[in-house]
Design a protein around this motif. Structure first.
Motif, PDB file in Angstrom:
ATOM      1  N   LYS A   1       0.904  -1.528  -0.275  1.00  0.00           N
ATOM      2  CA  LYS A   1      -0.152  -0.080   0.170  1.00  0.00           C
ATOM      3  C   LYS A   1       0.583   0.784   0.053  1.00  0.00           C
ATOM      4  CE  LYS A   1      -4.704  -2.117   1.919  1.00  0.00           C
ATOM      5  NZ  LYS A   1      -5.105  -1.541   3.348  1.00  0.00           N
ATOM      6  N   GLU A   2       2.089   0.959   0.785  1.00  0.00           N
ATOM      7  CA  GLU A   2       2.997   2.473   1.192  1.00  0.00           C
ATOM      8  C   GLU A   2       3.858   2.566  -0.209  1.00  0.00           C
ATOM      9  OE1 GLU A   2       6.461   2.265   3.781  1.00  0.00           O
ATOM     10  OE2 GLU A   2       4.980   0.534   4.344  1.00  0.00           O
ATOM     11  N   ALA A   3       3.845   1.547  -0.823  1.00  0.00           N
ATOM     12  CA  ALA A   3       5.139   2.166  -1.976  1.00  0.00           C
ATOM     13  C   ALA A   3       3.617   1.824  -3.431  1.00  0.00           C
ATOM     14  CB  ALA A   3       5.582   0.318  -2.163  1.00  0.00           C
ATOM     15  N   ALA A   4       2.465   1.893  -3.316  1.00  0.00           N
ATOM     16  CA  ALA A   4       1.387   1.823  -4.479  1.00  0.00           C
ATOM     17  C   ALA A   4       1.288   2.964  -4.852  1.00  0.00           C
ATOM     18  CB  ALA A   4       0.649   0.824  -3.779  1.00  0.00           C
ATOM     19  N   ILE A   5       1.989   4.052  -3.688  1.00  0.00           N
ATOM     20  CA  ILE A   5       1.231   5.851  -3.641  1.00  0.00           C
ATOM     21  C   ILE A   5       1.744   6.185  -5.451  1.00  0.00           C
ATOM     22  CG2 ILE A   5       1.901   8.036  -2.435  1.00  0.00           C
ATOM     23  CD1 ILE A   5       1.511   6.252   0.123  1.00  0.00           C
ATOM     24  N   VAL A   6       3.427   5.375  -5.000  1.00  0.00           N
ATOM     25  CA  VAL A   6       4.054   6.203  -6.078  1.00  0.00           C
ATOM     26  C   VAL A   6       3.145   5.836  -7.783  1.00  0.00           C
ATOM     27  CG1 VAL A   6       6.067   6.678  -7.545  1.00  0.00           C
ATOM     28  CG2 VAL A   6       6.173   6.185  -4.712  1.00  0.00           C
ATOM     29  N   GLU A   7       2.809   6.616  -8.530  1.00  0.00           N
ATOM     30  CA  GLU A   7       1.878   6.608  -9.498  1.00  0.00           C
ATOM     31  C   GLU A   7       3.325   6.405 -10.639  1.00  0.00           C
ATOM     32  OE1 GLU A   7      -0.071   9.998 -10.310  1.00  0.00           O
ATOM     33  OE2 GLU A   7      -2.018   9.216  -8.897  1.00  0.00           O
ATOM     34  N   GLY A   8       2.646   5.429 -11.675  1.00  0.00           N
ATOM     35  CA  GLY A   8       3.755   5.384 -12.829  1.00  0.00           C
ATOM     36  C   GLY A   8       4.636   3.956 -12.648  1.00  0.00           C
ATOM     37  N   LEU A   9       4.566   3.795 -11.383  1.00  0.00           N
ATOM     38  CA  LEU A   9       5.303   2.264 -11.529  1.00  0.00           C
ATOM     39  C   LEU A   9       4.538   1.479 -10.809  1.00  0.00           C
ATOM     40  CD1 LEU A   9       8.266   1.551 -10.989  1.00  0.00           C
ATOM     41  CD2 LEU A   9       7.712   1.905  -8.252  1.00  0.00           C
ATOM     42  N   ASP A  10       4.371   0.094 -11.378  1.00  0.00           N
ATOM     43  CA  ASP A  10       3.657  -1.492 -11.469  1.00  0.00           C
ATOM     44  C   ASP A  10       4.674  -2.225  -9.978  1.00  0.00           C
ATOM     45  OD1 ASP A  10       2.330  -0.862 -13.782  1.00  0.00           O
ATOM     46  OD2 ASP A  10       4.219  -2.159 -14.352  1.00  0.00           O
ATOM     47  N   VAL A  11       3.824  -1.750  -9.234  1.00  0.00           N
ATOM     48  CA  VAL A  11       4.457  -2.089  -7.539  1.00  0.00           C
ATOM     49  C   VAL A  11       3.271  -3.655  -7.733  1.00  0.00           C
ATOM     50  CG1 VAL A  11       4.179  -1.583  -5.389  1.00  0.00           C
ATOM     51  CG2 VAL A  11       4.084   0.136  -6.445  1.00  0.00           C
ATOM     52  N   TYR A  12       4.131  -4.482  -7.579  1.00  0.00           N
ATOM     53  CA  TYR A  12       3.518  -5.835  -6.912  1.00  0.00           C
ATOM     54  C   TYR A  12       3.554  -6.602  -5.742  1.00  0.00           C
ATOM     55  CZ  TYR A  12       3.164  -6.261 -12.119  1.00  0.00           C
ATOM     56  OH  TYR A  12       3.307  -6.113 -13.230  1.00  0.00           O
ATOM     57  N   GLY A  13       2.443  -7.191  -5.206  1.00  0.00           N
ATOM     58  CA  GLY A  13       2.424  -7.481  -3.480  1.00  0.00           C
ATOM     59  C   GLY A  13       3.186  -9.156  -3.496  1.00  0.00           C
TER      60      GLY A  13
ATOM     61  N   THR B   1      -0.794 -14.577 -12.337  1.00  0.00           N
ATOM     62  CA  THR B   1      -2.274 -14.109 -12.236  1.00  0.00           C
ATOM     63  C   THR B   1      -1.960 -12.847 -11.443  1.00  0.00           C
ATOM     64  OG1 THR B   1      -2.837 -15.325 -10.800  1.00  0.00           O
ATOM     65  CG2 THR B   1      -3.063 -16.044 -12.911  1.00  0.00           C
ATOM     66  N   ILE B   2      -1.014 -12.433 -11.041  1.00  0.00           N
ATOM     67  CA  ILE B   2      -0.656 -11.046 -10.125  1.00  0.00           C
ATOM     68  C   ILE B   2      -0.414  -9.924 -10.735  1.00  0.00           C
ATOM     69  CG2 ILE B   2       0.855 -10.421  -8.497  1.00  0.00           C
ATOM     70  CD1 ILE B   2       2.096 -12.508  -7.436  1.00  0.00           C
ATOM     71  N   GLU B   3      -1.483  -8.958 -10.731  1.00  0.00           N
ATOM     72  CA  GLU B   3      -1.556  -7.914 -11.044  1.00  0.00           C
ATOM     73  C   GLU B   3      -0.982  -6.523 -10.035  1.00  0.00           C
ATOM     74  OE1 GLU B   3      -2.659  -7.387 -14.001  1.00  0.00           O
ATOM     75  OE2 GLU B   3      -2.978  -9.363 -13.846  1.00  0.00           O
ATOM     76  N   PRO B   4      -0.913  -6.059 -10.836  1.00  0.00           N
ATOM     77  CA  PRO B   4      -0.048  -4.327 -10.112  1.00  0.00           C
ATOM     78  C   PRO B   4      -1.108  -4.238  -9.222  1.00  0.00           C
ATOM     79  CG  PRO B   4      -0.263  -4.067 -11.925  1.00  0.00           C
ATOM     80  CD  PRO B   4      -1.136  -5.355 -11.901  1.00  0.00           C
ATOM     81  N   THR B   5      -0.457  -3.283  -8.075  1.00  0.00           N
ATOM     82  CA  THR B   5      -1.906  -2.306  -6.307  1.00  0.00           C
ATOM     83  C   THR B   5      -1.878  -1.841  -7.099  1.00  0.00           C
ATOM     84  OG1 THR B   5      -1.168  -4.365  -5.261  1.00  0.00           O
ATOM     85  CG2 THR B   5      -2.413  -2.484  -4.433  1.00  0.00           C
ATOM     86  N   ILE B   6      -3.425  -0.814  -6.962  1.00  0.00           N
ATOM     87  CA  ILE B   6      -3.276   0.173  -7.613  1.00  0.00           C
ATOM     88  C   ILE B   6      -4.180   1.098  -6.314  1.00  0.00           C
ATOM     89  CG2 ILE B   6      -5.222   1.400  -9.506  1.00  0.00           C
ATOM     90  CD1 ILE B   6      -3.174   0.377 -10.636  1.00  0.00           C
ATOM     91  N   ILE B   7      -3.728   1.899  -5.945  1.00  0.00           N
ATOM     92  CA  ILE B   7      -3.607   3.209  -5.075  1.00  0.00           C
ATOM     93  C   ILE B   7      -4.754   4.093  -5.818  1.00  0.00           C
ATOM     94  CG2 ILE B   7      -3.109   3.837  -2.710  1.00  0.00           C
ATOM     95  CD1 ILE B   7      -3.632   1.360  -2.370  1.00  0.00           C
ATOM     96  N   ASP B   8      -5.646   4.783  -5.156  1.00  0.00           N
ATOM     97  CA  ASP B   8      -6.227   6.362  -5.611  1.00  0.00           C
ATOM     98  C   ASP B   8      -5.875   6.666  -4.414  1.00  0.00           C
ATOM     99  OD1 ASP B   8      -7.420   8.629  -6.237  1.00  0.00           O
ATOM    100  OD2 ASP B   8      -9.760   7.669  -6.422  1.00  0.00           O
ATOM    101  N   THR B   9      -4.890   7.330  -4.995  1.00  0.00           N
ATOM    102  CA  THR B   9      -3.538   8.501  -4.155  1.00  0.00           C
ATOM    103  C   THR B   9      -4.214   9.838  -3.452  1.00  0.00           C
ATOM    104  OG1 THR B   9      -1.796   8.369  -5.354  1.00  0.00           O
ATOM    105  CG2 THR B   9      -1.807   9.955  -3.843  1.00  0.00           C
ATOM    106  N   LYS B  10      -5.644  10.052  -4.474  1.00  0.00           N
ATOM    107  CA  LYS B  10      -6.051  11.381  -3.727  1.00  0.00           C
ATOM    108  C   LYS B  10      -6.999  10.680  -2.828  1.00  0.00           C
ATOM    109  CE  LYS B  10      -5.779  13.873  -8.115  1.00  0.00           C
ATOM    110  NZ  LYS B  10      -6.987  14.783  -9.121  1.00  0.00           N
ATOM    111  N   GLU B  11      -8.053   9.604  -2.928  1.00  0.00           N
ATOM    112  CA  GLU B  11      -8.672   8.892  -1.638  1.00  0.00           C
ATOM    113  C   GLU B  11      -7.855   8.680  -0.602  1.00  0.00           C
ATOM    114  OE1 GLU B  11     -11.552   5.178  -1.301  1.00  0.00           O
ATOM    115  OE2 GLU B  11     -10.553   6.231  -3.292  1.00  0.00           O
ATOM    116  N   GLU B  12      -6.938   8.306  -1.055  1.00  0.00           N
ATOM    117  CA  GLU B  12      -6.489   8.123   0.619  1.00  0.00           C
ATOM    118  C   GLU B  12      -5.916   9.054   1.369  1.00  0.00           C
ATOM    119  OE1 GLU B  12      -3.877   5.240   1.567  1.00  0.00           O
ATOM    120  OE2 GLU B  12      -6.011   3.764   0.493  1.00  0.00           O
ATOM    121  N   PHE B  13      -5.543  10.571   0.563  1.00  0.00           N
ATOM    122  CA  PHE B  13      -5.035  11.356   1.340  1.00  0.00           C
ATOM    123  C   PHE B  13      -6.079  12.161   1.479  1.00  0.00           C
ATOM    124  CE2 PHE B  13      -3.883  15.928   0.476  1.00  0.00           C
ATOM    125  CZ  PHE B  13      -3.071  16.095   1.867  1.00  0.00           C
TER     126      PHE B  13
END
Length: 511
Positions: free
Chosen positions: A143-155, A171-183
């Motif tokens: 979750k913390e790493a996925a804050i960075v946009e433009g980088l595929d982050v795999y947990g 079948t693992i997909e990159p984690t997408i975090i809505d930074t604006k929603e988090e913030f």
């Protein structure tokens, strides 16, 4: 066969990309070079067990691993996964055509599971800067790493998932975090709300002024008067963090391993170390330097309860961070700087017994004991605290009131408006954000007094025996009081109120 895998090292709050070169040749042996610490040297045992328990093996050949740059010390167990994948690819057990497109970090358990790492956000930011496609790390840090946009982050949960990913079977997909929603998550219903505080209207007013101008504050009063209760509620009236502040704060907590499974920190931190804390725990340090309490309180509040009970040398190490708003830790081979821009909130009893100047309690401390107690707070440290306020016990009539007091949300609205005025005022000064940071030059520019105000301040300093250091502090606080009223001019009423908030500068307190 030679293979290159990429990991990352964190120094301070910044990351440096580490190239792990794995070469497997004829012979027998496991050679790890490039200034690894003991935790990395022990990785061969964890890697061997993890691979065996998942159907793979550590080759019985000569394995040479170089961690470049070789003059930079690497530490921690977070390189386990990096080394394991490099060994599997170099030995031909798996295929990974896009290995050079990813940063890989994670501590291995003996069953192949992954344990969380520190500094995931800093590593993700660096990976994005250096053009990596993605970042593979333990799922606890995703979750913390996925804050960075433009980088595929795999947990990832275990090493088999990483193997399947590179071989195209996963079948693992990159984690997408809505930074604006988090913030945007705001504390509209804070756990500690000023509406719960009975009475103490003057102290609440004082806390509002401190929050509006970013002023350090000390509360002086007997036990049970509500000092700690008030201090815990201060973060609830501070303005919401900006995105930049949220990222800075999250990076520090990530480096210290304090984020757990949280994403972006949207609430200002509140740190309250015990009075037995050492100077290292307060400012940071250690063999492998870690951020201390003052850095963990960056963009938030540091509360020091029972201030005179702290060791004097511990308090003195805060003087430079309070002034520079950063702390520098120097070692023989490197220097690390952590940000530490925080509001200091301190509390203390007026005497060892706690009841000095209380008409309803006997004075059980001698003058010598009083002097010894108060002398633990040095003049230079006190010089960095803008507001001193005496807290008196709440009368019974106030305690039994059923009427709700003003909520933190309402107070925060006024504080935020005052901060917005300061943002406009200091717009051309990137290092100044609020009134408490004003230099003497800026005080002369933005705190112009009329004749009535000037005479009032002169009279107060003479009659109340205020020290010279109180002059600038009074003007800073008065400027904040004026901002809360949206007044461009400093009035004598603002000066008069600010004068009240210098209790410890009066003769008879600290001499």
């Amino acid at each position: 066969m030679l293979v290159k895998v990429f990991g990352s090292a964190v120094f301070g709050v910044e990351a440096t990309t580490i190239t792990v070169e794995v070469n497997i040749d004829k012979g027998v042996g496991y050679h790890l070079v490039g200034l690894p610490d003991n935790a990395i040297k022990e990785s061969s045992y964890r890697i061997a067990a993890a691979l065996k328990n998942n159907g793979y093996s550590l080759p019985v050949k000569k394995i040479t691993i170089n961690m470049a740059p070789a003059d930079l010390r690497k530490e921690g167990s977070a390189y386990d996964l990096t080394l394991a994948i490099g060994i599997l690819v170099a030995s031909g057990q798996i295929r990974a055509d896009e290995l050079d497109q990813y940063v890989i970090m994670g501590e291995l358990s003996l069953d192949g599971g992954l344990q969380p790492i520190k500094g995931a956000l800093s590593i993700a930011i660096k990976a994005k800067e250096e053009g990596f496609k993605g970042f593979i790390l333990p799922i606890q840090n995703v979750k913390e790493a996925a804050i960075v946009e433009g980088l595929d982050v795999y947990g990832i949960e275990n090493v088999l998932q990483v193997i399947d990913f590179f071989e195209g079977n996963g079948t693992i997909e990159p984690t997408i975090i809505d930074t604006k929603e988090e913030f945007s998550r705001t504390l509209d219903f804070p756990e500690f709300d000023f509406s719960d505080v009975k009475g103490q209207e003057s102290i609440k007013r004082c806390m509002e002024i401190a929050a509006a101008g970013g002023h350090n504050i000390i509360l002086i009063g007997p036990p049970g008067s509500g000092k700690t209760m008030l201090a815990k509620r201060l973060p609830s009236i501070l303005p919401p963090m900006t995105m930049k502040e949220a990222l800075e704060t999250t990076k520090i907590h990530s480096v210290a391993g304090k984020t757990k499974e949280a994403g972006l920190m949207s609430q200002r931190p509140f740190r309250s170390p015990h009075h037995t804390a050492s100077s290292v725990s307060l400012v940071g340090g250690g063999s492998y330097p870690q951020p201390g309490e003052i850095s963990l309180a960056h963009n938030g509040v540091l509360f020091l309860d029972e201030l005179p009970e702290f060791k004097r040398e511990v308090l003195e190490v805060m003087r430079q961070p309070l002034e520079d708003r950063e702390v520098t830790i120097s070692r023989a081979k490197f220097t690390i700087t952590y940000p530490s821009s925080f509001m200091l909130v301190a509390s203390m009893n007026p005497s060892p017994s706690g009841y000095f100047n209380d008409p309803d309690a006997p004075i059980s401390s001698s003058p010598a004991e009083m002097q010894r107690y108060l002398s633990k707070i040095s003049g230079p440290l006190l010089d960095r605290i803008d507001i001193h306020i005496e807290v008196t016990p709440v009368p019974f009539e106030k305690l039994t009131e059923t009427r709700k007091a003003e909520s933190s949300v309402e107070i925060r609205k006024r504080v935020t408006k005052a901060r917005e005025l300061q943002t406009v005022r200091f717009d051309s000064m990137p290092s100044i954000h609020y009134n408490a940071q004003m230099s003497s030059k800026l005080i002369r520019e933005f705190c112009v007094l009329d004749e009535i105000s000037l005479q009032l301040l002169k009279t107060a300093m003479e009659r109340l025996n205020l020290s010279a250091r109180a002059y600038d502090r009074i003007l800073k606080v008065a400027r904040t009081i004026a901002d809360l009223e949206a007044s461009e001019l400093l009035k004598h009423t603002h000066i008069a109120e600010a004068i009240q908030y210098r209790s410890l500068d009066r003769e008879g307190w600290l001499g």
